[in-house]
Design an enzyme around this catalytic site. Structure first.
Site, PDB file in Angstrom:
ATOM      1  CB  CYS A   1      26.409  77.332 -12.975  1.00  0.00           C
ATOM      2  SG  CYS A   1      26.142  75.891 -11.916  1.00  0.00           S
TER       3      CYS A   1
ATOM      4  CB  CYS B   1      28.523  72.592 -13.354  1.00  0.00           C
ATOM      5  SG  CYS B   1      26.745  72.765 -13.315  1.00  0.00           S
TER       6      CYS B   1
ATOM      7  CB  CYS C   1      46.391  32.705 -31.403  1.00  0.00           C
ATOM      8  SG  CYS C   1      47.852  33.652 -30.933  1.00  0.00           S
TER       9      CYS C   1
ATOM     10  CB  CYS D   1      47.122  37.964 -32.118  1.00  0.00           C
ATOM     11  SG  CYS D   1      48.180  36.682 -32.773  1.00  0.00           S
TER      12      CYS D   1
ATOM     13  CG  ASP E   1       6.018  50.949 -17.814  1.00  0.00           C
ATOM     14  OD1 ASP E   1       5.609  51.481 -16.777  1.00  0.00           O
ATOM     15  OD2 ASP E   1       5.627  51.261 -18.952  1.00  0.00           O
TER      16      ASP E   1
ATOM     17  CG  ASP F   1       7.136  53.213 -22.982  1.00  0.00           C
ATOM     18  OD1 ASP F   1       8.154  53.748 -22.515  1.00  0.00           O
ATOM     19  OD2 ASP F   1       5.986  53.624 -22.769  1.00  0.00           O
TER      20      ASP F   1
ATOM     21  CG  ASP G   1       9.309  52.965 -18.822  1.00  0.00           C
ATOM     22  OD1 ASP G   1       8.839  53.421 -17.765  1.00  0.00           O
ATOM     23  OD2 ASP G   1       8.628  52.347 -19.655  1.00  0.00           O
TER      24      ASP G   1
END
Length: 813
Positions: free
Chosen positions: A16, A19, A82, A85, A502, A700, A704
């Site tokens: 919208c 936003c 190296c 670089c 959890d 899991d 979460d």
């Protein structure tokens, strides 16, 4: 005068006008932004900025909740030798407007670049890196990295060939020149047979061939780097060997230009330096090719051909020709060719190379199988559900590659040092030559000291110290069933002070099970359970499902039910064999005037053990008490103890009741409990815990997600078929909690290995540069030979890579 840069890119999450306003204000708040406009219709931002990089814009939009759309690609990069670089190649990519991040990996010769979508193309990124002096090309994201392995093998073969050629040409020079110092009478023999002029001329011819043939790579890459004002390892070698060759050539062909006491040749030094450094690079290349062994092993899991049903026949076809929906025959002992679903047959499948778990898993019709796993003794027909780059195995390979290409925070310190290291070495070498010209015995002495400084200081080991350990560590972790989706999590996890879990589905099995049953006098346990299960079978509540499963497992004959009713918040009732059955909590029984005195103490005891007590009454009298609980996973207690032994605190964050959470915590020995929180509340709890130090969260990966994202390290307990958990930094493929301990161990061992490598690399240069410059010469007459400097420099890189390879034997416990 600063130049304004225009950025045009896509934004997500716009819905919208408000936003748009928030996104614009977020961009305008970034220091250096001149103007910013966001278009809702096109979801694009147009930004003009002065002195602001793309990363700052991305961070601002992420914070505002409207993330910029980015693209990421990997590139092969040639010519890296190296740490300096690496920095120059990265800065080449970062110089493009719109590039958010660029990370170059010296160990495997690749770059990972992220940019604002639509701001640049892959070809432009490759060209920018190439313009910095390192030929780059995009890597096909769908192709397996076999080409990179072949490229490294070809490099090792090339270095082997050049080393042998250089050694064959150098050996006569070394014998003739150094033999005179080491073997009595040899100098006189050479003088009598060849004479000094012929001797030096032959050395000049052989050394010139060494420099212009096997040693050409140093001159080809080193001098252009000097002309660009970006000196690196090749430049140091090119300068050192050219200085020795040029001085010696003048002594041979125009000796009058040098003071009489300085007329000596150092052809053997130039030739031996090239040979030793080539030898070191060859050993390094061979060792580096082993750092990618984990990916090679993973790629080797997939068979090249499979038996596919075509009509009524089974036809052998290449894997690349299998399409989604094809039915594949997997015979006993064969590897599963693709991800799919079993449509016929049953067997035990060894998934250890994907999940890290050694025990084969039983699979039957309807079960999913993973490509690359090993079938047991039964024949399976598998319907392909994912092929090619969409398989779990391909996803694992991509994740491992991304983690291996990551740049850890510790590398930032190395980068700052290395950026100025080579220019500083050039200055030290110049000062060394100048000081010894003024104070030293001869011009040759000054030259030897200057060349030694240039050669011994090459920062190869510095550049290899971190990426080689990361490559081997993340590869070994994948073999153990632990995927580091973000390489930086290797370092962060090793610093974690607390690991929070959890409860449901992570520390516990994730579904309630019947754990205990007690019946009143005059009642039979099996009859009570069958009667209760009959009523519970008509409910979809998880507790009801646990009770009906228990009756099924015991093989009880469950009667039919009539007049069933569910009383919201209370329980269930129904008629079973003409008797009224009531099932529910104590308050339901009290409402129905059921006497519970016989079972109240037991109900309180079970509730204190994190079990849910369920009363059952038949015809107005208590008949029994059933306990249902979400069982704690068998390995949870051992895991908590292991973490405590490592000095890590353990916390639990759950939406369950305080009583239940405290009971689980007491059983497992958990230090901190936060209970009764919703998913967004978990994020707030994590934010508070992070004030006490680095925190990892284990969940899991489904509900979460906010907590996984909020933690310093998010660890998702997944399964072999669900590895792409976007919010997690680490994925435990087997779904077993033991993977947490494995992840912590891998992290700790890898960081310890990195610290060892960095100490060696920095201590080596800190100690040997002054020795090469000649600080010990006034006291003890010690001056480091350029040949010894070259040997020491080459061996330092080999040491670092070899030390990293020790991680391949790392154990998960």
């Amino acid at each position: 005068m600063s130049t304004s840069t225009h950025y045009s890119f896509e934004i997500e999450g716009l819905s919208c006008a408000s936003c748009v306003g928030r996104a614009e204000r977020a961009l305008q708040a970034v220091q250096g932004v001149v103007s910013a406009g966001v278009n809702l219709a096109t979801s694009r931002a147009e930004v003009d900025a002065d002195g602001t990089d793309a990363a700052a814009l991305v961070d601002a939009l992420d914070t505002a909740g409207y993330p910029a759309v980015t693209e990421q690609a990997r590139f092969s990069v040639d010519g890296l030798s190296c740490a300096s670089c690496v920095g120059r190649a990265e800065r080449g990519a970062q110089g493009l407007a719109g590039v958010v991040d660029a990370s170059v990996n010296l160990a495997n010769g690749t770059a990972t670049v992220t940019w604002l979508k639509g701001s640049v193309t892959r070809e432009e990124v490759a060209r920018a890196i190439t313009d910095a002096g390192y030929a780059a090309a995009p890597l096909d994201a769908t192709a397996p990295p076999v080409t990179q392995d072949e490229k490294r093998d070809a490099e090792a073969d090339s270095l082997k060939r050049d080393t042998l050629i250089a050694a064959a040409l150098t050996l006569p020079v070394f014998i003739v020149e150094m033999g005179g110092h080491l073997i009595p009478g040899m100098a006189d023999l050479v003088e009598r047979t060849m004479g000094q002029q012929v001797n030096w001329t032959l050395q000049w011819v052989l050394t010139t061939i060494v420099l212009l043939w096997p040693g050409w790579r140093f001159l080809r890459d080193g001098f252009p780097a000097l002309l660009r004002g970006a000196p690196e390892m090749n430049a140091l070698v090119a300068l050192g060997t050219s200085a020795a060759w040029l001085f010696s050539s003048v002594a041979l062909f125009a000796p009058s230009l040098l003071p009489e006491g300085s007329r000596a040749v150092y052809f053997e030094a130039a030739a031996v330096i090239v040979t030793l450094i080539l030898f070191g690079r060859w050993l390094e290349a061979r060792a580096k090719s082993q750092t990618g062994s984990a990916i090679k092993s993973l790629l080797g899991l997939q068979p090249s051909v499979a038996q596919v049903r075509r009509g009524e026949d089974w036809v052998e076809v290449p894997i690349a020709e299998i399409k989604t929906g094809d039915v594949v025959l997997v015979r006993p002992g064969e590897r599963v060719a693709v991800d799919g679903e079993i449509v016929e047959g049953n067997s035990y499948v060894d998934e250890s190379m994907v999940t890290g778990e050694p025990v084969p898993v039983e699979h039957a019709q309807g079960d999913a199988v993973i490509g690359g796993t090993v079938n047991g003794t039964g024949a399976l027909q598998v319907k392909a559900t994912a092929v090619g780059g969409d398989t779990v195995l391909a996803g694992i390979v991509r994740m491992v590659e991304q983690a291996q290409g990551a740049k850890l925070p510790i590398q930032a310190v190395v980068d700052k040092v290395v950026r100025w290291f080579v220019p500083a070495v050039l200055l030290v070498a110049a000062v060394t030559v100048l000081v010894w010209l003024i104070l030293g015995p001869s011009l040759a002495h000054a030259l030897v000291a200057g060349v030694s400084v240039l050669i011994v200081a090459c920062p190869c080991a510095m550049g290899l110290a971190t990426p080689t350990s990361v490559m081997v560590g993340t590869g070994r972790a994948a073999e153990l069933g632990v995927l580091f989706r973000k390489g930086s999590a290797l370092q962060t996890l090793s610093q974690a002070k607390t690991i929070a879990f959890d409860k449901t589905g992570t520390l516990t099995m994730g579904r309630p099970e019947l754990t205990d049953i007690a019946v009143a006098d005059g009642h039979d346990e099996a009859t009570v359970l069958a009667t209760v299960a009959a009523v519970e079978a008509l409910s979809e509540h998880p507790i009801s499902q646990a009770i009906t499963r228990a009756a099924d497992v015991r093989g009880l004959d469950v009667p039919t039910v009539s007049d069933f009713a569910s009383v919201t918040g209370m329980g269930l009732r129904g008629q079973v064999n003409g008797a009224e059955v009531l099932i529910g909590a104590g308050r339901y029984m009290a409402q129905k005037s059921i006497d519970l005195k016989e079972f109240e103490p037991l109900a309180d005891q079970w509730a204190g053990e994190a079990k849910t007590p369920v009363f059952a009454a038949i015809d107005g009298a208590i008949a029994g008490l059933i306990a249902v609980a979400d069982p704690v996973k068998p390995e949870a207690e051992t895991l908590v103890k292991n973490l405590h032994d490592k000095g890590i605190k353990v916390a639990m964050i759950t939406g369950d009741t305080v009583q239940t959470a405290e009971a689980v915590a007491q059983r497992l020995g958990i230090d901190t409990v936060v209970a009764g929180v919703m998913p967004d509340g978990k994020s707030d709890a994590i934010a508070r815990m992070k004030e006490d130090g680095m925190l990892a969260f284990v969940g899991d990966g489904i509900n979460d997600a906010p907590a996984l994202a909020a933690a310093d390290v998010g660890i998702a307990v997944g399964t072999g078929t669900d590895v792409a958990i976007e919010t997690a930094d680490v994925v435990l493929m087997s779904g077993e909690l033991s993977g947490v301990s494995k992840a912590v161990n891998v992290s700790g061992h890898t960081m310890a290995n990195i610290r060892q490598n960095l100490f060696w690399a920095f201590a080596y240069n800190t100690a040997l540069i002054p020795v090469a410059a000649g600080v010990l010469y006034p006291l003890w007459g010690i001056l480091l030979s350029p040949m010894l400097a070259a040997g020491a420099m080459a061996l330092s890189s080999v040491f670092v890579v070899s030390n990293a390879l020790r991680l391949r034997g790392m154990k998960g416990d």
